[in-house]
Write a protein that holds these residues in place. Structure first.
Motif, short mmCIF file in Angstrom:
data_model
loop_
_atom_site.label_atom_id
_atom_site.label_comp_id
_atom_site.label_asym_id
_atom_site.label_seq_id
_atom_site.Cartn_x
_atom_site.Cartn_y
_atom_site.Cartn_z
N VAL A 177 0.83 -1.20 0.00
CA VAL A 177 0.00 0.00 0.00
C VAL A 177 0.87 1.26 0.00
CG1 VAL A 177 -1.56 1.39 1.44
CG2 VAL A 177 -2.06 -1.02 1.01
N MET A 178 1.91 1.28 0.81
CA MET A 178 2.78 2.46 0.87
C MET A 178 3.40 2.76 -0.49
SD MET A 178 6.11 3.19 3.31
CE MET A 178 7.23 2.12 2.37
N LEU A 179 3.92 1.73 -1.16
CA LEU A 179 4.54 1.93 -2.46
C LEU A 179 3.50 2.29 -3.52
CD1 LEU A 179 7.11 -1.00 -2.39
CD2 LEU A 179 7.53 1.43 -1.96
N ARG A 180 2.33 1.70 -3.43
CA ARG A 180 1.25 2.02 -4.38
C ARG A 180 0.81 3.48 -4.20
NH1 ARG A 180 -4.74 0.90 -4.74
NH2 ARG A 180 -5.13 0.61 -6.97
N ASN A 181 0.70 3.93 -2.96
CA ASN A 181 0.34 5.32 -2.71
C ASN A 181 1.34 6.28 -3.36
OD1 ASN A 181 -1.78 4.39 -1.14
ND2 ASN A 181 -0.84 4.90 0.81
N ARG A 182 2.61 5.98 -3.22
CA ARG A 182 3.65 6.84 -3.79
C ARG A 182 3.56 6.86 -5.31
NH1 ARG A 182 9.04 5.11 -0.27
NH2 ARG A 182 8.31 5.92 1.75
N GLU A 183 3.33 5.71 -5.90
CA GLU A 183 3.25 5.61 -7.35
C GLU A 183 2.05 6.41 -7.88
OE1 GLU A 183 3.36 2.12 -10.75
OE2 GLU A 183 2.44 1.68 -8.83
N THR A 184 0.90 6.26 -7.23
CA THR A 184 -0.30 6.96 -7.67
C THR A 184 -0.14 8.46 -7.49
OG1 THR A 184 -1.70 5.07 -7.12
CG2 THR A 184 -2.78 7.22 -7.33
N PHE A 185 0.42 8.86 -6.35
CA PHE A 185 0.64 10.29 -6.10
C PHE A 185 1.49 10.91 -7.21
CE2 PHE A 185 3.07 13.69 -3.79
CZ PHE A 185 2.00 14.56 -3.62
N ALA A 186 2.58 10.24 -7.59
CA ALA A 186 3.44 10.75 -8.66
C ALA A 186 2.67 10.87 -9.98
CB ALA A 186 4.65 9.85 -8.83
N LEU A 187 1.87 9.87 -10.29
CA LEU A 187 1.08 9.90 -11.52
C LEU A 187 0.16 11.11 -11.56
CD1 LEU A 187 -0.29 8.52 -14.07
CD2 LEU A 187 -1.85 7.47 -12.42
N LEU A 188 -0.46 11.43 -10.43
CA LEU A 188 -1.51 12.44 -10.41
C LEU A 188 -0.99 13.87 -10.33
CD1 LEU A 188 -3.98 10.66 -7.95
CD2 LEU A 188 -4.26 10.91 -10.42
N VAL A 189 0.21 14.07 -9.81
CA VAL A 189 0.65 15.46 -9.55
C VAL A 189 1.89 15.87 -10.32
CG1 VAL A 189 -0.27 15.20 -7.21
CG2 VAL A 189 2.19 14.97 -7.57
N TRP A 190 2.45 14.97 -11.13
CA TRP A 190 3.77 15.24 -11.70
C TRP A 190 3.78 16.41 -12.69
CZ3 TRP A 190 8.61 14.58 -10.76
CH2 TRP A 190 9.56 14.70 -11.79
N GLU A 191 2.86 16.45 -13.60
CA GLU A 191 2.91 17.48 -14.65
C GLU A 191 1.50 17.97 -14.98
OE1 GLU A 191 4.21 20.21 -17.11
OE2 GLU A 191 5.61 18.94 -15.99
N PRO A 192 1.20 19.24 -14.73
CA PRO A 192 2.04 20.23 -14.05
C PRO A 192 2.19 19.91 -12.57
CG PRO A 192 -0.11 21.17 -14.50
CD PRO A 192 -0.09 19.84 -15.18
N TYR A 193 3.30 20.31 -12.00
CA TYR A 193 3.68 19.87 -10.67
C TYR A 193 2.79 20.48 -9.58
CZ TYR A 193 6.61 18.83 -6.59
OH TYR A 193 7.07 18.38 -5.39
N LEU A 194 2.01 19.64 -8.95
CA LEU A 194 1.21 19.97 -7.77
C LEU A 194 0.24 21.13 -7.97
CD1 LEU A 194 3.72 19.50 -4.78
CD2 LEU A 194 1.74 18.09 -5.35
N HIS A 195 -0.24 21.31 -9.20
CA HIS A 195 -1.27 22.33 -9.39
C HIS A 195 -2.06 22.10 -10.67
CE1 HIS A 195 1.72 24.10 -12.14
NE2 HIS A 195 0.73 24.80 -12.65
#
Length: 257
Positions: free
Chosen positions: A166-184
């Motif tokens: 779950v921890m690794l999956r959370n990190r992977e999904t977070f990167a997918l959703l916020v990477w570009e544009p970064y955090l906005h």
């Protein structure tokens, strides 16, 4: 924990506590149901906390790749919860989702508490509003996120296989959703005038990820927002100072502060 079907997505939904309903939207690290602040909130509110698509054991369809997509999914969750406006507490990445949602249907909400939210671009085009979380060493990121990082450091060796997954999956999904544009979302700031709900922005005094200037600037985009800084806390004051956070949150939600 319950798994519900929502718009064709298997959504991990946690409910606990007693009182008026409160929707909790977690940040990029995912949802921990054993957190002290949840127990305290549950003494005065019925907390409803989904794990966002791709987090926990919630499924992630291939058409979801931005927080705005998750907000559209949660329109269905709001329909399930009924017609009475619901209060919201949302942290960081969850605050971004919450504001996407509130800009769509502000009438569905009562009061909003946004804890160190991200989601809008306030600085110049060629600078980042936040440190690059994906480029920093873990130890550096911990120091930026927590006032006392040694108290909240997670040792992967102590986790079960399921917890580690779950921890690794959370990190992977977070990167997918916020990477570009970064955090906005470049469009979100132009929609926030619709969010006329009473809103409280909360920040830990030692937050190294979301600056005081950013939070103040963000709050000014909403017609009825104010800010609160909690001492001895970083990016997640609800974790580092659960009693102080819940006291302030409940007072605001009850219209007492």
């Amino acid at each position: 924990m319950a798994i519900i079907d929502l718009a064709g997505i298997s959504l991990d939904l946690w409910e606990g506590g007693d009182g008026p309903p409160l929707l909790f939207l977690h940040g990029g690290a995912g949802f921990r149901r054993d957190s002290r602040y949840l127990a305290l909130l549950g003494e005065r509110r019925r907390v409803i906390a989904p794990s966002h698509p791709g987090f926990g054991v919630s499924s992630l369809p291939d058409w979801i790749d931005r927080p705005e997509d998750i907000a559209h999914v949660y329109l269905n969750l709001l329909d399930r919860l009924g017609s009475v406006p619901i209060d919201v507490v949302a942290n960081s990445f969850g605050g971004w989702i919450g504001l996407e949602l509130a800009a769509m249907v502000p009438e569905k909400f009562g009061r909003l508490i946004l804890v160190a939210p991200v989601g809008v671009k306030l600085g110049s085009r060629d600078t980042l509003d936040f440190p690059d979380a994906f480029a920093l060493p873990a130890a550096t990121l911990e120091k930026l996120a927590y006032y006392q990082p040694e108290r909240f450091r997670v040792d992967p060796a102590t986790l079960t296989d399921d917890e580690l997954t779950v921890m690794l999956r959370n990190r992977e999904t977070f990167a997918l959703l916020v990477w570009e544009p970064y955090l906005h979302n470049p469009k979100l700031k132009h929609r926030l005038h619709r969010v006329t709900n009473q809103t409280l922005f909360v920040r830990g005094e030692h937050d190294g990820l979301v600056s005081a200037d950013y939070m103040e600037g963000y709050a000014k985009l909403l017609p009825n927002a104010r800010t609160l800084t909690l001492p001895n806390a970083g990016h997640q004051p609800q974790i580092e100072q659960p009693e102080a956070f819940v006291d302030a949150a409940v007072a605001f939600l009850n219209g007492e502060a």
